[in-house]
Design an enzyme around this catalytic site. Sequence first.
Site, mmCIF file in Angstrom:
data_model
loop_
_atom_site.group_PDB
_atom_site.id
_atom_site.type_symbol
_atom_site.label_atom_id
_atom_site.label_comp_id
_atom_site.label_asym_id
_atom_site.label_seq_id
_atom_site.Cartn_x
_atom_site.Cartn_y
_atom_site.Cartn_z
ATOM 1 C CE LYS A 173 -23.412 5.013 -22.669
ATOM 2 N NZ LYS A 173 -23.620 6.038 -21.665
ATOM 3 C CB CYS A 180 -3.790 -17.472 11.636
ATOM 4 S SG CYS A 180 -4.028 -15.709 11.875
ATOM 5 C CB CYS A 232 -5.315 -17.496 15.637
ATOM 6 S SG CYS A 232 -6.529 -17.440 14.287
ATOM 7 C CG ASP A 273 6.639 -10.598 14.479
ATOM 8 O OD1 ASP A 273 6.978 -9.971 15.504
ATOM 9 O OD2 ASP A 273 5.747 -11.464 14.478
ATOM 10 C CG HIS A 327 -8.455 -17.068 10.871
ATOM 11 N ND1 HIS A 327 -7.233 -16.434 10.848
ATOM 12 C CD2 HIS A 327 -8.580 -17.678 9.657
ATOM 13 C CE1 HIS A 327 -6.643 -16.658 9.675
ATOM 14 N NE2 HIS A 327 -7.441 -17.409 8.934
ATOM 15 C CG ASN A 371 -3.507 -2.418 3.534
ATOM 16 O OD1 ASN A 371 -3.912 -1.333 3.143
ATOM 17 N ND2 ASN A 371 -2.226 -2.656 3.774
ATOM 18 N N GLY A 407 -3.623 -6.104 -0.946
ATOM 19 C CA GLY A 407 -2.300 -6.428 -0.419
ATOM 20 C C GLY A 407 -2.308 -6.948 0.999
ATOM 21 C CB SER A 451 0.205 -10.523 3.792
ATOM 22 O OG SER A 451 0.423 -9.800 4.980
ATOM 23 C CG HIS A 497 -6.889 -13.013 12.406
ATOM 24 N ND1 HIS A 497 -7.023 -14.180 13.131
ATOM 25 C CD2 HIS A 497 -7.303 -12.013 13.223
ATOM 26 C CE1 HIS A 497 -7.478 -13.885 14.343
ATOM 27 N NE2 HIS A 497 -7.652 -12.578 14.416
ATOM 28 C CG HIS A 501 -4.372 -7.698 10.349
ATOM 29 N ND1 HIS A 501 -4.771 -8.544 9.332
ATOM 30 C CD2 HIS A 501 -3.233 -7.106 9.906
ATOM 31 C CE1 HIS A 501 -3.905 -8.473 8.330
ATOM 32 N NE2 HIS A 501 -2.962 -7.608 8.646
ATOM 33 C CD GLN A 541 0.158 -3.144 8.289
ATOM 34 O OE1 GLN A 541 1.316 -2.838 8.510
ATOM 35 N NE2 GLN A 541 -0.237 -3.655 7.134
ATOM 36 C CD GLU A 593 -5.670 14.928 4.116
ATOM 37 O OE1 GLU A 593 -6.015 14.950 5.310
ATOM 38 O OE2 GLU A 593 -6.115 14.074 3.303
ATOM 39 C CG HIS A 639 -5.382 11.492 6.615
ATOM 40 N ND1 HIS A 639 -5.647 11.792 5.308
ATOM 41 C CD2 HIS A 639 -4.348 10.605 6.597
ATOM 42 C CE1 HIS A 639 -4.817 11.108 4.526
ATOM 43 N NE2 HIS A 639 -4.039 10.371 5.275
ATOM 44 C CG HIS A 642 -10.293 13.478 7.453
ATOM 45 N ND1 HIS A 642 -9.549 14.587 7.758
ATOM 46 C CD2 HIS A 642 -9.636 12.880 6.431
ATOM 47 C CE1 HIS A 642 -8.495 14.658 6.960
ATOM 48 N NE2 HIS A 642 -8.521 13.628 6.148
ATOM 49 C CG PHE A 653 -7.108 -1.971 -13.551
ATOM 50 C CD1 PHE A 653 -6.108 -2.779 -13.053
ATOM 51 C CD2 PHE A 653 -8.312 -2.560 -13.914
ATOM 52 C CE1 PHE A 653 -6.286 -4.144 -12.933
ATOM 53 C CE2 PHE A 653 -8.505 -3.931 -13.789
ATOM 54 C CZ PHE A 653 -7.492 -4.726 -13.302
HETATM 55 O O1 LIG Z 1 -8.982 2.717 -21.805
HETATM 56 P P1 LIG Z 1 -8.777 1.302 -21.337
HETATM 57 O O2 LIG Z 1 -7.505 0.681 -21.857
HETATM 58 O O3 LIG Z 1 -9.968 0.424 -21.582
HETATM 59 O O4 LIG Z 1 -8.634 1.428 -19.748
HETATM 60 C C1 LIG Z 1 -7.456 1.360 -18.998
HETATM 61 O O5 LIG Z 1 -6.667 2.543 -19.110
HETATM 62 C C2 LIG Z 1 -7.261 3.742 -18.617
HETATM 63 C C3 LIG Z 1 -6.220 4.844 -18.704
HETATM 64 O O6 LIG Z 1 -5.073 4.575 -17.942
HETATM 65 C C4 LIG Z 1 -7.767 3.597 -17.181
HETATM 66 O O7 LIG Z 1 -8.532 4.724 -16.838
HETATM 67 C C5 LIG Z 1 -8.627 2.345 -17.020
HETATM 68 O O8 LIG Z 1 -8.933 2.161 -15.650
HETATM 69 C C6 LIG Z 1 -7.847 1.130 -17.552
HETATM 70 O O9 LIG Z 1 -8.636 -0.041 -17.428
HETATM 71 O O1 LIG Z 2 2.514 -5.044 6.117
HETATM 72 P P1 LIG Z 2 1.691 -5.959 5.257
HETATM 73 O O2 LIG Z 2 0.252 -6.021 5.648
HETATM 74 O O3 LIG Z 2 2.288 -7.335 5.118
HETATM 75 O O4 LIG Z 2 1.771 -5.294 3.789
HETATM 76 C C1 LIG Z 2 0.760 -4.565 3.154
HETATM 77 O O5 LIG Z 2 0.624 -3.250 3.696
HETATM 78 C C2 LIG Z 2 1.756 -2.395 3.554
HETATM 79 C C3 LIG Z 2 1.381 -1.018 4.071
HETATM 80 O O6 LIG Z 2 0.292 -0.448 3.362
HETATM 81 C C4 LIG Z 2 2.248 -2.317 2.119
HETATM 82 O O7 LIG Z 2 3.500 -1.639 2.092
HETATM 83 C C5 LIG Z 2 2.424 -3.699 1.494
HETATM 84 O O8 LIG Z 2 2.726 -3.579 0.114
HETATM 85 C C6 LIG Z 2 1.132 -4.502 1.688
HETATM 86 O O9 LIG Z 2 1.257 -5.791 1.146
#
Ligand SMILES: O=P(O)(O)O[C@H]1O[C@H](CO)[C@@H](O)[C@H](O)[C@H]1O
Ligand SMILES: O=P(O)(O)O[C@H]1O[C@H](CO)[C@@H](O)[C@H](O)[C@H]1O
Lengths: 348, 348
Positions: free
Chosen positions: A30, A52, A55, A78, A115, A155, A161, A163, A166, A168, A170, A184, A283, A298, A314
């Site tokens: 809440k 891109c 593509c 690259d 794309h 990703n 992150g 970038s 398209h 894809h 890695q 693990e 993994h 898995h 966050f």
């Molecule tokens: O308690 P807050 O400031 O609303 O919430 C923030 O800090 C917390 C503690 O790091 C995190 O769990 C939350 O995800 C973040 O949004």
């Molecule tokens: O390689 P990319 O797709 O440009 O980059 C992305 O994946 C990577 C691997 O998880 C990370 O290190 C980068 O921070 C993220 O932006």
Amino acid sequence: SNTFDLDSNPHTRLNILTGEWVLVSPHRTKRPWQGKVEELSPDNRPEYDPKCYLCPGNDRADGDVNPAYSESFVFKNDFSALLDDTPLASFNEADLLVANNQKGLCKVISFSPKHNITLPEMKVADIASVVALWQKEFNSLSENQWIKYIQIFENKGEIMGCSNPHPHGQIWSLSDIPAELLKETERQKNYYAVHRKSLLSAYLQLELEIQERVVYENDHFVVLVPFWAVWPYETIIISKRHLTSIKYFTEAEIKSLADAIKILTVKYDNLFETSFPYSAGMHQAPVNSGDYPEWHWHMHFYPPLLRSATVKKFMVGYEMLASPQRDITAEFAAKKLREMPQVHYKVK
Amino acid sequence: SNTFDLDSNPHTRLNILTGEWVLVSPHRTKRPWQGKVEELSPDNRPEYDPKCYLCPGNDRADGDVNPAYSESFVFKNDFSALLDDTPLASFNEADLLVANNQKGLCKVISFSPKHNITLPEMKVADIASVVALWQKEFNSLSENQWIKYIQIFENKGEIMGCSNPHPHGQIWSLSDIPAELLKETERQKNYYAVHRKSLLSAYLQLELEIQERVVYENDHFVVLVPFWAVWPYETIIISKRHLTSIKYFTEAEIKSLADAIKILTVKYDNLFETSFPYSAGMHQAPVNSGDYPEWHWHMHFYPPLLRSATVKKFMVGYEMLASPQRDITAEFAAKKLREMPQVHYKVK
Ligand SMILES: O=P(O)(O)O[C@H]1O[C@H](CO)[C@@H](O)[C@H](O)[C@H]1O
Ligand SMILES: O=P(O)(O)O[C@H]1O[C@H](CO)[C@@H](O)[C@H](O)[C@H]1O
């Protein structure tokens, strides 16, 4: 233990794969949100983008030209984070400054020539062609004796992150086994030594009895929200057979995994009617470094969204300094995902 | 070991505090960025916001009214992730589903009555009043025998999940010692058993000899980029004296820590001429659970920005599934921060 209330008291849960704990605060949903709201990138990409680098037919940074591919396509990154000509060497100053060179090979795998598509919008047969390519890459990369671990991942979404929109993923191959995999391995090995079956076989059996955290099941795979999930809608796909790696997938299993990925990612998109961001990856057992009978293949999905297409969870202060923390329970998330239709909201 | 090139080959470095490794890819800074760019929230807040639950005299969610405070102010979080009336209980199903109730107490600490200020813009004396309040809270919370660990931290900036821009931090007290602290305890204990001095005393001595990663030093504290930094501009503040917790800070040390925080956060703001986001927090000995002679007080700063005020480092796919990864080296980051002026860019 029946009086333990997983639903309302703050508690910690053990991740049996890594030995780590997550703090669950079920009463905290809440909490008002006045913080950051994500911008959504417009969902109007063309099927082909001349700028891109993924593509078909386009130029890449290293001067190569992509072929006119029609399914999936793989090439060396690259801008690799690892290089395959790094000399192996170590550094140690009084056990206080400790470093090891790391040799590696980073590849990019385009999932489709289009794309403007993503896995949940692809046909199961086309996803199966991606899974088949993952298997082929895994097998051929394993032939390099210096490679000890092959990390296949995706990703998805700017917020993760990614970038380039398209579709894809890695594949990073490494001369050492990375930290998460060591954890693990150790936990699975310990379990296997005592029980003579894989940790995830036992876990899967229990979850299939309880059903509460199961999201989807087909002939060869189960999708569920693990008891110890950290991200709000985190899931894991576990193979029903105890297979150490993708190398042992039959053709039927390749198709089944494609089906499981399709259903799961469609449910994800439907949850907040948005292209659902996540990082996902397999993994599996390390290669060229002995036997790993305990290992059970898995695939983890780590999606950041919490309440809507624009409000994410966050992992910050307390999480970085002390322990991961979540608000909604794994059981609530599984129920939500179970209830989502298996048809994509854009198609309805 | 002199031939080991920390500057150009991809390598892994050991975090001596946790035993974990980070992958460093120094050659990768030329990677182009077409991905997510953060929106900046406008920097034009009023000194007093009638709708802010932290401003003096305003109402809070629980019905309380904030006093007309003039320095810093602490109260119980109205949306606590932990509750202090949780009954202690455990749950275990075949060692596969394992959970423990967690009792706790979450407090919020406002750093200033002014809504539109942040630590780097505050006077050292006012920061010292925050440090003094941290110490007072630590001491009085420790009097509750059920509290085993007190986590003092700050999430700064929307990008770090901070839900209110009014300058504030949090203090979470727990009935168990969280995961990160267990790791740091174990490593420090092992070192102390062998060397009869604290791990961080030895590390600090070495870094002060080398100077390469030192950012700032005053009479009682050193700010440096740790050898194993994960975030691009991650830093650590270490006390010169081997103190197990903030409880033992003298008045001179309270002022010195305020000075170190001021200088560091000013340098951070100057780096990209923006209000630099981070999560920061102290690590120190657990309480009410025996002696921790090995523990050495320190404070971590985890800032996400990589290249500019709007481009951050993403800890995603590979990082979540395998191991943390960084591009710029710790040495490069330290040099950059060292070179930043100690006067805030807004004041110049
Ligand atoms: O308690 P807050 O400031 O609303 O919430 C923030 O800090 C917390 C503690 O790091 C995190 O769990 C939350 O995800 C973040 O949004
Ligand atoms: O390689 P990319 O797709 O440009 O980059 C992305 O994946 C990577 C691997 O998880 C990370 O290190 C980068 O921070 C993220 O932006």
